[in-house]
Design a protein around this motif. Structure first.
Motif, PDB file in Angstrom:
ATOM      1  N   ASP A 111     -29.317  -5.227-114.687  1.00 37.58           N
ATOM      2  CA  ASP A 111     -28.628  -5.869-113.048  1.00 37.58           C
ATOM      3  C   ASP A 111     -29.282  -6.875-113.584  1.00 37.58           C
ATOM      4  OD1 ASP A 111     -27.842  -3.033-113.125  1.00 37.58           O
ATOM      5  OD2 ASP A 111     -29.900  -2.488-112.488  1.00 37.58           O
ATOM      6  N   LEU A 112     -30.813  -7.650-113.519  1.00 45.09           N
ATOM      7  CA  LEU A 112     -30.808  -8.957-113.608  1.00 45.09           C
ATOM      8  C   LEU A 112     -30.084  -9.444-114.749  1.00 45.09           C
ATOM      9  CD1 LEU A 112     -34.822  -8.417-114.489  1.00 45.09           C
ATOM     10  CD2 LEU A 112     -33.884  -9.431-111.736  1.00 45.09           C
ATOM     11  N   GLN A 113     -29.368  -9.021-115.113  1.00 41.29           N
ATOM     12  CA  GLN A 113     -28.621 -10.221-116.591  1.00 41.29           C
ATOM     13  C   GLN A 113     -27.082 -10.542-115.849  1.00 41.29           C
ATOM     14  OE1 GLN A 113     -28.603  -8.410-119.723  1.00 41.29           O
ATOM     15  NE2 GLN A 113     -30.693  -8.724-120.483  1.00 41.29           N
ATOM     16  N   THR A 259     -28.526 -22.838-108.940  1.00 40.72           N
ATOM     17  CA  THR A 259     -27.309 -22.180-109.511  1.00 40.72           C
ATOM     18  C   THR A 259     -27.893 -20.819-110.530  1.00 40.72           C
ATOM     19  OG1 THR A 259     -25.992 -23.782-108.637  1.00 40.72           O
ATOM     20  CG2 THR A 259     -25.184 -21.737-110.616  1.00 40.72           C
ATOM     21  N   GLY A 260     -27.570 -19.969-110.178  1.00 41.99           N
ATOM     22  CA  GLY A 260     -28.129 -18.704-111.217  1.00 41.99           C
ATOM     23  C   GLY A 260     -29.479 -18.103-110.814  1.00 41.99           C
ATOM     24  N   LEU A 261     -29.659 -17.166-111.787  1.00 40.74           N
ATOM     25  CA  LEU A 261     -30.534 -16.557-111.073  1.00 40.74           C
ATOM     26  C   LEU A 261     -32.409 -16.555-111.421  1.00 40.74           C
ATOM     27  CD1 LEU A 261     -31.540 -13.836-109.619  1.00 40.74           C
ATOM     28  CD2 LEU A 261     -32.116 -12.523-112.612  1.00 40.74           C
ATOM     29  N   VAL A 262     -33.269 -16.938-110.626  1.00 41.20           N
ATOM     30  CA  VAL A 262     -34.279 -17.707-110.907  1.00 41.20           C
ATOM     31  C   VAL A 262     -35.340 -16.066-111.253  1.00 41.20           C
ATOM     32  CG1 VAL A 262     -36.293 -18.973-109.966  1.00 41.20           C
ATOM     33  CG2 VAL A 262     -34.270 -19.941-110.041  1.00 41.20           C
ATOM     34  N   TYR A 263     -36.121 -15.978-112.075  1.00 46.09           N
ATOM     35  CA  TYR A 263     -36.949 -14.874-111.908  1.00 46.09           C
ATOM     36  C   TYR A 263     -38.511 -15.469-112.839  1.00 46.09           C
ATOM     37  CZ  TYR A 263     -38.707 -10.684-113.525  1.00 46.09           C
ATOM     38  OH  TYR A 263     -40.041  -9.421-113.311  1.00 46.09           O
ATOM     39  N   GLY A 264     -39.202 -15.188-110.877  1.00 47.57           N
ATOM     40  CA  GLY A 264     -40.469 -15.011-110.860  1.00 47.57           C
ATOM     41  C   GLY A 264     -40.868 -17.127-109.779  1.00 47.57           C
TER      42      GLY A 264
END
Length: 270
Positions: A111-113, A259-264
């Motif tokens: 899901d994160l991807q 832009t895009g997902l930042v994790y952390g």
């Protein structure tokens, strides 16, 4: 990206949960934000401000996330719901072009991807953070630094007994950061035997992670390092859910410019 001369329009999912209430208070108190939607299955139709003990907000609790996002024209969705709810919520937010800021843990890697891919297609940002407490981020960074010199390490995380996932996202993130700084190694005596299954905890790249769930705790973690003739303990304690709010506010502001997902959260601070 939101203009600096206007407020960021924020929706809060799980607005009447323990974390959700703190988020709502934070959003209402910060002049950079405008609370435009509060989503929760309870107390639908009532003013969220009155429900959490502040002044009336003029925002009434909604049950349908999709309807609330559509009607409010929210730019950011802050979500601290449960693992089985947050995934659907984020996909709904992405459908409406709303930037998610997620503190719920236990999210599947696939899901994160997928979220990262969709966010990049829509050219907007999202943030998922296992922990929003600045002190916890420092604890993880310090632990990664220490692992270069003291690679024998175990992690103990302690949370309230209503937390659904184990180990915590913070513990997993800490282990991931440590694993980047040391070679995979099997710790302990090679002939050790668990007399009770699980006594040595979960295994991640050779290091052990232990989860404690008891009433009275909020969110706590210690990282234990062992070396020849010495030990090192790095510990962080959140004694109140208010500890997470500066990080939540930071992420909700920063997300409008990425832009895009930042994790952390460590990827958003210097």
């Amino acid at each position: 990206m939101a203009n600096s001369d206007r407020q960021i329009r924020v929706a809060v999912a799980g607005a009447l949960g323990k974390m959700g209430r703190e988020v709502v208070k934070t959003v209402m108190a910060d002049p950079a934000f405008q609370l435009v939607a509060a989503i929760d299955p309870s107390s639908v139709g009532q003013d969220i401000g009155s429900l959490i003990g502040t002044e009336e907000a003029g925002v009434f609790v909604a049950n349908s996330l999709a309807e609330a996002l559509l009607q409010s024209s929210a730019e950011v969705l802050i979500d601290f719901t449960t693992p089985n709810v947050v995934t659907q919520n984020v996909y709904i937010a992405l459908e409406y072009g709303v930037r998610p800021v997620v503190g719920t843990t236990g999210i599947k890697q696939e899901d994160l991807q997928a979220w990262d891919r969709i966010l990049k297609e829509k050219q907007i940002g999202g943030v998922v953070a296992p922990n929003f407490a600045i002190g916890a981020i420092l604890m993880m960074k310090f632990s990664a630094m220490a692992a270069k010199y003291m690679p024998h390490v175990e992690i103990i995380e302690l949370h309230h007994d209503q937390k659904l996932d184990a180990p915590s996202g913070t513990a997993v993130k800490t282990a991931e950061m440590i694993a980047k700084e040391r070679a995979r190694m099997q710790q302990g005596h090679p002939a050790e035997e668990e007399k009770l299954q699980g006594a040595r905890g979960a295994d991640f790249e050779g290091m052990k992670i232990h989860s404690v769930r008891l009433p009275g705790y909020v969110a706590h973690q210690e990282v234990l390092f062992g070396g020849v003739g010495q030990t090192l303990v790095i510990r962080h304690d959140s004694i109140s859910r208010e500890s997470f709010m500066p990080g939540v506010a930071l992420a909700a502001k920063k997300v409008t410019g990425i832009t895009g997902l930042v994790y952390g959260l460590e990827n958003l601070i210097d």
